[in-house]
Enzyme design. Structure first.
Site, short mmCIF file in Angstrom:
data_model
loop_
_atom_site.label_atom_id
_atom_site.label_comp_id
_atom_site.label_asym_id
_atom_site.label_seq_id
_atom_site.Cartn_x
_atom_site.Cartn_y
_atom_site.Cartn_z
N GLU A 33 4.87 -3.66 0.90
CA GLU A 33 3.41 -3.68 0.82
C GLU A 33 3.07 -4.31 -0.53
O GLU A 33 3.59 -3.86 -1.57
CB GLU A 33 2.86 -2.25 0.89
N ARG A 257 16.64 6.64 0.94
CA ARG A 257 16.14 5.81 -0.15
C ARG A 257 16.98 6.05 -1.40
O ARG A 257 17.63 7.07 -1.55
CB ARG A 257 14.67 6.05 -0.41
N LYS A 267 6.10 3.20 -6.60
CA LYS A 267 5.15 2.23 -7.12
C LYS A 267 3.93 2.92 -7.72
O LYS A 267 3.38 2.46 -8.71
CB LYS A 267 4.72 1.27 -6.00
P1 ATP Z 1 7.12 3.30 -3.07
O1 ATP Z 1 7.33 4.67 -2.54
O2 ATP Z 1 7.88 2.99 -4.30
O3 ATP Z 1 5.69 2.93 -3.20
P2 ATP Z 1 7.22 2.07 -0.58
O4 ATP Z 1 8.19 2.55 0.40
O5 ATP Z 1 5.82 2.46 -0.39
O6 ATP Z 1 7.77 2.36 -2.01
P3 ATP Z 1 7.13 -0.57 0.42
O7 ATP Z 1 6.57 -1.76 -0.21
O8 ATP Z 1 6.46 0.00 1.60
O9 ATP Z 1 7.25 0.52 -0.70
O10 ATP Z 1 8.67 -0.78 0.71
C1 ATP Z 1 9.25 -1.92 1.27
C2 ATP Z 1 10.59 -1.54 1.81
O11 ATP Z 1 11.43 -1.05 0.78
C3 ATP Z 1 10.47 -0.43 2.83
O12 ATP Z 1 11.27 -0.74 3.94
C4 ATP Z 1 10.97 0.79 2.11
O13 ATP Z 1 11.53 1.69 2.99
C5 ATP Z 1 11.97 0.19 1.13
N1 ATP Z 1 12.11 1.06 -0.04
C6 ATP Z 1 11.13 1.48 -0.85
N2 ATP Z 1 11.62 2.30 -1.81
C7 ATP Z 1 12.95 2.39 -1.59
C8 ATP Z 1 14.02 3.09 -2.23
N3 ATP Z 1 13.81 3.86 -3.30
N4 ATP Z 1 15.25 2.94 -1.73
C9 ATP Z 1 15.47 2.15 -0.66
N5 ATP Z 1 14.52 1.48 -0.02
C10 ATP Z 1 13.27 1.58 -0.46
MG MG Z 2 5.00 2.02 1.66
#
Ligand code: ATP
Ligand code: MG
Length: 553
Positions: A33, A257, A267
């Protein structure tokens, strides 16, 4: 790819799917995102998704999951693209969920026509209340029995902008008593009168994550849609929607994760550190963001190796930050140019060296001949490291002290004859004599000394600022501590040395050059650097310095 390694569970699934002939080619995607910069957790997902594409001769898309107009921005889109490329991956297509707004709208209409979705007039609070709880079944909204025609009309009016934010929503019609709460008539669309970074004001209704993600996967023919564990409860809805819409059967798989010690990996929290000024920006070298780590001097190779080493699991765990540093040191040890820089300078005068004379000494750039050599100027007055001198030598002290001998790296053996103190009692200068017959590479003296120290010629040295970094947080896991995560910020995570001296060869480096300052660690040139004032970041120390309670620099 490491050859001997056993398959992870996703690879097992893929190999079984390919063996069965379920797919002839796999297709994955990385779906960030664009509401922040990528962090090391995303790197794990990137390495996994793109890595699978490469390993199995498949394809991988970079898809921006941009269905929330309020938090998203093109600045983030640009940084994400830069980071993925820097990590070494190429996408098949750059796509945006917002590209599918029209198709998604049509799919929603199709669901309504099948009697599988309806427009609801309840407020968010009312919907939440009627939803029940895991132990109490939900209750139907009065709108649940609404006719298909009426929902179609209301939905088109929602799109046309007739209603205000929150006045109406589109919901799937599934089961208000389902054990999985996500199946109790989940929201598919909401009204949001907001400007979108790509579609502008074209839309005032936006699909929810659950309606956008799986359908985008399907539109792109994604075979294996890989996400993190928190999406397990969403999988049933993911499948339900794809089956009811009779579209390409993408499948969702979940992995754990990445969590790491001494940092935060969300984020939302990273944005707080930036916006509240706890760090200097998303690319602050202390941040676990890919841009921060790049600026700090991490190599893409070391991050890929790290992601490969930690593997893919189905259970959450906490990875030690030092494992990442281990991968980094291994890579930098191979790639970094060996140079000399003095961080805390002490003046050393070679009393028997001719005034005004300069020699061009040859020094090796790396651990073997392949790295080549460079010229290092030598003269009468040098800078050496203050901590390499002791007024009264301790036991087993092999460095400088009155009467002691050391080798100056790539130069001569010197003997310390005396020192001078300033009015405050601080050592201001040390006097030494050199042994001309001990020149490195040409030493015929037979004299051997135990210590070798680094130095720079005062007259040739370049002034430099050196930034030393430490862990951003004082505790391993802020989430398991009381209070706010920011209470645990390490106030000493940045130390600036403004009066360092480095050898002249460093003038020709770029931010991509990796250095080992002999005995001091791995460094890189920061983007703040200028020809008249070089600025270096310490990427990592030469050895692990952070052990349990003891913290040293
Ligand atoms: P955050 O919780 O940091 O905001 P998010 O999951 O909302 O992260 P996205 O931009 O939606 O962030 O993530 C893009 C991809 O990266 C998704 O498929 C998510 O599952 C993966 N991802 C995010 N954080 C991690 C992590 N700590 N370890 C592995 N994969 C991750
Ligand atoms: Mg997300």
């Amino acid at each position: 790819m490491s050859e001997e390694k056993s398959l992870n569970f996703i690879e097992e699934i893929i190999e079984a799917d390919l063996a069965e002939g379920k797919y002839t080619q796999i297709y994955t995607r990385f779906p960030p995102e664009p509401n922040g910069y990528l962090h090391i957790g995303h790197a794990k997902s990137i390495c996994l998704n793109f890595g699978l594409g490469i390993k199995y001769g498949g394809k991988t898309n970079l898809r921006f999951d941009d269905t929330n107009p309020v938090k998203e921005d093109t600045e983030y889109v640009d940084s994400i693209k830069e980071d993925v490329q820097w990590l070494g991956f190429n996408w098949q297509k750059e796509v945006y969920a917002s590209d599918y707004f029209e198709q998604l709208y049509e799919m929603a209409v199709a669901l309504i026509k099948k009697g599988l979705a309806y427009v609801d007039d309840l407020s968010a609070e009312e919907i939440a209340t009627l939803k029940g709880s895991p132990t109490v079944p939900g209750m139907d909204s009065p709108a649940r029995g609404r006719s298909i025609e009426e929902s179609l009309l209301l939905f088109s009016e929602m799109k046309a902008g007739k209603y205000k934010d929150g006045e109406k929503v589109l919901r799937a019609k599934i089961d208000m008593a389902a054990t999985n709460m996500h199946m109790r008539d989940p929201l598919l669309y909401r009204i949001k009168h907001a400007n979108h970074h790509r579609t502008g004001d074209a839309w005032c209704i936006y699909p929810m994550y659950d309606f956008a993600h799986g359908q985008s996967d399907s539109i792109e023919n994604i075979t294996h849609s890989i996400c993190t564990l928190e999406f397990i409860p969403h999988r049933e809805l993911y499948d339900w929607l794809i089956e009811r819409l009779e579209i390409f059967p993408s499948k969702q798989y979940e992995f754990a994760r990445l969590n790491m010690t001494y940092t935060v990996m969300s984020k939302r929290k990273l944005l707080q550190l930036v916006s509240e000024g706890h760090v200097q920006g998303w690319d602050d070298p202390r941040m676990p963001t890919i841009s921060g780590m790049r600026r700090r001097g991490f190599t893409a190779e070391s991050i890929r190796t790290f992601c490969d080493k930690i593997g893919v699991a189905r259970r959450e765990n906490m990875i030690d930050f030092s494992l990442l540093e281990f991968c980094l040191r291994e890579d930098l040890n191979k790639s970094a140019l060996r140079v000399m820089g003095v961080l805390e300078p002490l003046k050393l005068i070679i009393t028997n060296y001719p005034q005004g004379q300069t020699e061009e000494l040859i020094s090796e750039n790396g651990p073997d001949d392949a790295y080549g050599t460079r010229i290092v100027p030598f003269s009468k007055i040098l800078w050496v490291e203050r901590e390499d001198f002791m007024e009264v030598a301790a036991k087993k002290w092999f460095r400088l002290a009155p009467g002691a001998m050391v080798r100056l790296k790539s130069a001569y053996i010197i003997k310390c004859d005396g020192f001078t103190k300033d009015a405050d009692g601080n050592i201001s200068e040390i006097q030494c004599s050199y042994l001309p017959e001990t020149k490195s590479g040409n030493d015929i003296s037979g004299i051997s000394v135990k210590g070798t120290i680094h130095w720079v010629s005062a007259q040739h040295a370049l002034p430099a600022e050196v930034r030393l970094y430490d862990r951003l947080f004082k505790v391993e896991n802020t989430a398991s501590e009381e209070g706010d995560f920011k209470d645990y910020i390490n106030e000493d995570s940045l130390k600036i040395i403004s009066n360092a001296w480095v050898e002249p060869s460093l003038l020709t480096g770029t931010t991509a050059t990796r250095y080992q300052f002999l005995r001091k660690g791995y460094f890189c040139i920061d983007k703040d650097s200028a020809a008249d004032k070089l600025v270096f970041n310490r990427t990592v120390t030469l050895k692990e310095a952070w052990s349990k309670e003891v913290k040293k620099n």
